[in-house]
Scaffold this motif. Structure first.
Motif, PDB file in Angstrom:
ATOM      1  N   TYR A   1      -5.959  -7.340   5.071  1.00  0.00           N
ATOM      2  CA  TYR A   1      -5.785  -6.002   4.504  1.00  0.00           C
ATOM      3  C   TYR A   1      -4.795  -6.053   3.347  1.00  0.00           C
ATOM      4  CZ  TYR A   1      -8.094  -4.816   8.836  1.00  0.00           C
ATOM      5  OH  TYR A   1      -9.001  -4.749   9.866  1.00  0.00           O
TER       6      TYR A   1
ATOM      7  N   ASP B   1       0.576  -1.166  11.070  1.00  0.00           N
ATOM      8  CA  ASP B   1      -0.106  -0.132  11.845  1.00  0.00           C
ATOM      9  C   ASP B   1       0.861   0.794  12.574  1.00  0.00           C
ATOM     10  OD1 ASP B   1       0.057  -2.845  13.085  1.00  0.00           O
ATOM     11  OD2 ASP B   1      -0.413  -1.733  14.914  1.00  0.00           O
TER      12      ASP B   1
ATOM     13  N   ALA C   1      -0.704  -4.769   2.976  1.00  0.00           N
ATOM     14  CA  ALA C   1      -0.205  -4.566   4.335  1.00  0.00           C
ATOM     15  C   ALA C   1       0.783  -5.662   4.721  1.00  0.00           C
ATOM     16  CB  ALA C   1      -1.361  -4.534   5.322  1.00  0.00           C
TER      17      ALA C   1
ATOM     18  N   SER D   1      -7.087 -10.404  12.484  1.00  0.00           N
ATOM     19  CA  SER D   1      -6.762  -9.520  11.364  1.00  0.00           C
ATOM     20  C   SER D   1      -5.298  -9.695  10.995  1.00  0.00           C
ATOM     21  CB  SER D   1      -7.060  -8.056  11.707  1.00  0.00           C
ATOM     22  OG  SER D   1      -6.120  -7.544  12.623  1.00  0.00           O
TER      23      SER D   1
ATOM     24  N   VAL E   1      -5.293   2.287   5.808  1.00  0.00           N
ATOM     25  CA  VAL E   1      -5.392   0.877   6.197  1.00  0.00           C
ATOM     26  C   VAL E   1      -5.297   0.743   7.715  1.00  0.00           C
ATOM     27  CG1 VAL E   1      -2.904   0.367   5.932  1.00  0.00           C
ATOM     28  CG2 VAL E   1      -4.589  -1.471   5.704  1.00  0.00           C
TER      29      VAL E   1
ATOM     30  N   ALA F   1      -8.636   1.642   9.107  1.00  0.00           N
ATOM     31  CA  ALA F   1      -9.555   0.514   8.944  1.00  0.00           C
ATOM     32  C   ALA F   1      -9.303  -0.553  10.003  1.00  0.00           C
ATOM     33  CB  ALA F   1      -9.409  -0.076   7.549  1.00  0.00           C
ATOM     34  N   TYR F   2      -8.033  -0.798  10.281  1.00  0.00           N
ATOM     35  CA  TYR F   2      -7.661  -1.786  11.303  1.00  0.00           C
ATOM     36  C   TYR F   2      -8.219  -1.401  12.662  1.00  0.00           C
ATOM     37  CZ  TYR F   2      -4.262  -2.904  15.043  1.00  0.00           C
ATOM     38  OH  TYR F   2      -3.655  -3.227  16.223  1.00  0.00           O
TER      39      TYR F   2
ATOM     40  N   ASP G   1     -12.011  -1.735  12.733  1.00  0.00           N
ATOM     41  CA  ASP G   1     -12.472  -3.119  12.753  1.00  0.00           C
ATOM     42  C   ASP G   1     -12.247  -3.767  14.105  1.00  0.00           C
ATOM     43  OD1 ASP G   1     -13.205  -2.839  10.097  1.00  0.00           O
ATOM     44  OD2 ASP G   1     -11.344  -3.691   9.319  1.00  0.00           O
TER      45      ASP G   1
ATOM     46  N   HIS H   1     -10.235 -10.430   9.021  1.00  0.00           N
ATOM     47  CA  HIS H   1      -9.946  -9.310   8.128  1.00  0.00           C
ATOM     48  C   HIS H   1      -8.553  -9.493   7.532  1.00  0.00           C
ATOM     49  CE1 HIS H   1     -13.350  -6.657   9.360  1.00  0.00           C
ATOM     50  NE2 HIS H   1     -13.266  -7.390  10.454  1.00  0.00           N
TER      51      HIS H   1
ATOM     52  N   GLY I   1      -2.292  -8.665   7.501  1.00  0.00           N
ATOM     53  CA  GLY I   1      -2.025  -8.097   6.192  1.00  0.00           C
ATOM     54  C   GLY I   1      -1.751  -9.169   5.158  1.00  0.00           C
TER      55      GLY I   1
ATOM     56  N   ASP J   1       0.852  -1.185   0.000  1.00  0.00           N
ATOM     57  CA  ASP J   1       0.000   0.000   0.000  1.00  0.00           C
ATOM     58  C   ASP J   1       0.891   1.240   0.000  1.00  0.00           C
ATOM     59  OD1 ASP J   1      -1.532   2.233   0.922  1.00  0.00           O
ATOM     60  OD2 ASP J   1      -2.963   0.903   1.894  1.00  0.00           O
TER      61      ASP J   1
END
Length: 327
Positions: free
Chosen positions: A294, A302, A297, A264, A309, A312-313, A316, A292, A266, A16
């Motif tokens: 991503y 993060d 990622a 979650s 992104v 969003a993390y 979520d 999730h 990436g 990204d």
């Protein structure tokens, strides 16, 4: 079977764009027995210009506790975060920091734990567990179990609802949270309401006897680092037949009866496939599971707090945790 020592290459074009620049400044770890002391020193050093966590989240208080460890083990340090607007019977989260089982501390996650407490209204008990290779399995998960036991034993005095105690962690912390959920299920002493697994480190076979997909693991946490982390906690090379599910959660034979789960990760993370497989196993056994993935990622993406992104993390995982804590 020993796999290649070389991390996969050629995935930069898939990153990204908003999180690509971080890769130019984040140091290459190249973990080994020789480099571990200097890497620990680097990660433990104060970050110049970092905001004061108390100023960021003034409505969260922090206290430090030394709680009894397992029989024969030392006391465990726990940082305890309480939102000022908490209820008299709050939900609670046992939080476990990351670091490949060999790095990190509870202190490093102070901003995150304050944010969780501030936005969810739950209290957070962050475990400063012992690290490998100085401490081998099962010492690390036993330290985390001690925090779960402490919360349950002192729920009334702490103002905690014992029926709404969840587990969570990132990377190795997510792996320990998953192992802790299995251990709690099997011992049957303390219920766990939910498990929050952020790009969890679940399977010692990744990069030891199983290759990840061709675009995984080039950045931040590499196959070589992964083998070192697992060898450090196991005390021997990873990927063998004798690894306990209380150390590598993916080794558990039966996932039924585990708590509702959030995962979650990436798409470029070394842990992508082991995390997806674990989610699939949970779903197939009737465990309510939210997954999730991503795109673009890598591991620990993060760290770039401004990227969409990352927004969003947080949306979520904080949203899922809020829903789970309602009881």
């Amino acid at each position: 079977m020993t796999l290649s020592n070389h991390a996969p290459k050629g995935s930069r074009h898939l990153v990204d764009p908003e999180i690509a620049d971080l890769l130019d400044v984040f140091p290459t770890l190249n973990l080994s027995s020789e480099t571990l002391p200097s890497v620990r020193e680097m990660f433990g050093a104060p970050v110049e210009g970092a905001p004061d966590p108390q100023e960021l989240f003034p409505d969260v208080t922090t206290t430090e506790h030394r709680i009894p460890g397992a029989e024969g083990d030392p006391d465990v340090r726990v940082l305890y975060y309480e939102p000022k607007n908490r209820t008299t019977s709050s939900a609670a989260l046992v939080w476990i920091h990351g670091g490949g089982y060999v790095l990190g501390s509870a202190d490093a996650d102070e901003v995150l734990c304050r944010r969780i407490a501030d936005e969810t209204g739950a209290v957070v008990a962050s475990v400063d567990y012992r690290l490998a290779p100085e401490t081998k399995a099962p010492g690390l998960v036993e330290d985390c179990y001690a925090a779960l036991r402490w919360l349950h034993a002192n729920a009334y005095e702490l103002g905690v609802d014992a029926a709404r105690i969840s587990l969570g962690g990132a990377s190795a912390g997510g792996g320990l949270a998953a192992c802790l959920a299995i251990l709690a299920r099997d011992r049957g002493e303390f219920p766990v309401a939910y498990q929050l697994l952020i790009y969890p480190m679940l399977d010692d076979r990744t990069s030891s006897t199983r290759d990840a997909h061709p675009y995984a693991g080039e950045f931040i946490w590499t196959p070589g680092d992964n083998r070192f982390g697992w060898a450090s906690i196991l005390g021997h090379e990873p990927g063998g037949d004798d690894v306990s599910p209380y150390t590598a959660a993916a080794r558990v034979e039966d996932v039924s009866g585990l708590p509702p789960t959030f995962i979650s990760v990436g798409a470029l993370d070394l842990f992508l496939e082991e995390d997806m497989e674990y989610a699939q196993r949970l779903i197939a056994t009737g465990v309510p599971t939210e997954l999730h993935v991503y795109p673009g990622a890598y591991h620990a993406y993060d760290l770039n707090e401004q990227a969409q992104v990352t927004d969003a993390y947080f949306r979520d995982f904080l949203g899922a945790l809020k829903r789970s804590l309602k009881g």
